[in-house]
Design an enzyme around this catalytic site. Structure first.
Site, short mmCIF file in Angstrom:
data_model
loop_
_atom_site.label_atom_id
_atom_site.label_comp_id
_atom_site.label_asym_id
_atom_site.label_seq_id
_atom_site.Cartn_x
_atom_site.Cartn_y
_atom_site.Cartn_z
N ASP A 199 20.33 34.85 40.54
CA ASP A 199 19.92 34.21 39.30
C ASP A 199 21.16 33.56 38.67
OD1 ASP A 199 18.38 33.71 36.85
OD2 ASP A 199 19.58 35.34 36.03
N ILE A 200 20.94 32.62 37.74
CA ILE A 200 22.08 31.96 37.10
C ILE A 200 22.41 32.60 35.75
CG2 ILE A 200 22.95 29.81 36.12
CD1 ILE A 200 21.50 28.27 38.24
N ASP A 201 21.59 32.33 34.73
CA ASP A 201 21.94 32.70 33.36
C ASP A 201 21.91 34.21 33.16
OD1 ASP A 201 22.10 29.96 32.13
OD2 ASP A 201 20.06 29.88 32.92
N LYS A 246 9.90 33.72 41.85
CA LYS A 246 11.11 33.82 42.65
C LYS A 246 10.83 34.57 43.95
CE LYS A 246 14.38 33.37 38.83
NZ LYS A 246 15.63 33.84 38.19
N ASP A 278 18.81 39.54 36.04
CA ASP A 278 18.96 40.24 34.75
C ASP A 278 17.75 40.10 33.84
OD1 ASP A 278 20.04 38.17 32.20
OD2 ASP A 278 19.65 37.39 34.19
#
Length: 263
Positions: free
Chosen positions: A12-14, A189, A212
């Site tokens: 994941d990114i953020d 996802k 997260d």
């Protein structure tokens, strides 16, 4: 915990790769991902963001991208592996609903996105994610092309009331109290992982995932080994195989070392 050496790791990114404090990937994380790739392990992005706003990756190379929560998956060069847009009848229903009970919405298309209007909640989230300015257009613009994601600024209560009657063919992927991502039913996802591993000939037993937020839960449940960041919500930590430290405290490098993937 002993695990099978992964052939694919999904990030994941953020809040996972990228710090909410600095809007950057911490340097130890960058170095850790370089080491992973040097071992021949493929690395993939799995994000709610559209591909056009992946400007926070600090030049890191990835082998493929799961974007808009699984609705649009591509190779590193941008070749499409899988895409699934929101049904047009749901878009039409949303346009009609907005005439009487409007709420801010970012309409994400294949190559651009636009907002119908801005309020304080929108400004808060755009600042949190360090988004570039999003052009303002009418809701009717959404009827002109495929829409892959509806970033809907709704409370949980209002979402529960609106989604079943206005967007019945969509699923909700919420990771923040101020908004949810409405995507075509079946996209997630998890679905993105399935499309990626099928394309690259990787077995699901050889996968690992980091996340997260609430929209990471399906991915963390699905991957062979799952890691929740220390800054993750409790419900995310509850489904993970391992909870590492926070994004700002070398969470990714620490977990990769814990599982013996890097030194």
């Amino acid at each position: 915990m002993t695990i099978k050496q992964p052939k694919a790791i999904f990030f994941d990114i953020d809040g996972t790769l990228v710090s909410f404090k600095t809007h950057r990937i911490p340097e130890p994380t960058i170095q850790a991902i370089h080491k992973v790739r040097e071992k021949g392990i493929k690395v993939f992005i799995a994000t709610g963001r559209p591909r056009l706003v992946l400007d926070t990756l600090d030049g890191l190379e990835f082998d493929g991208f799961i974007t808009v929560n699984g609705g649009y998956c591509t190779t590193e060069k941008g070749d499409i592996i899988y895409k699934n847009a929101v049904p047009q009848k749901d878009i039409q229903a949303l346009i009609e609903y907005q005439k009487t009970e409007p709420f801010p919405c970012i309409f994400v298309r294949e190559h651009d996105m636009f907002l119908n209007f801005v309020n304080e909640d929108v400004e808060t989230i755009l600042k949190l994610l360090n988004f570039p300015p999003v052009p303002i257009k009418s809701n009717e613009e959404a009827a002109e092309s495929e829409i892959f994601q509806l970033v809907s600024f709704l409370t949980q209560e209002r979402e529960d009331r609106i989604m079943p009657k206005v967007l019945p063919d969509c699923d909700s992927a919420r990771w923040h109290p101020l908004f949810t991502d409405a995507i075509a039913r079946g996209n997630s996802k998890q679905r993105g992982i399935d499309e990626i591993v099928k394309f690259y000939g990787i077995d699901l037993s050889e996968t690992m995932a980091f996340g997260d937020g609430g929209n990471d839960i399906s991915m963390l449940k699905h991957a062979a080994t799952s890691i929740a960041m220390g800054n993750a919500e409790d419900k995310v930590k509850a489904v993970a195989d391992y909870v590492t430290t926070s994004v700002d405290d070398e969470g990714i490098p620490n977990a990769l070392k814990h599982f013996g993937i890097i030194n």
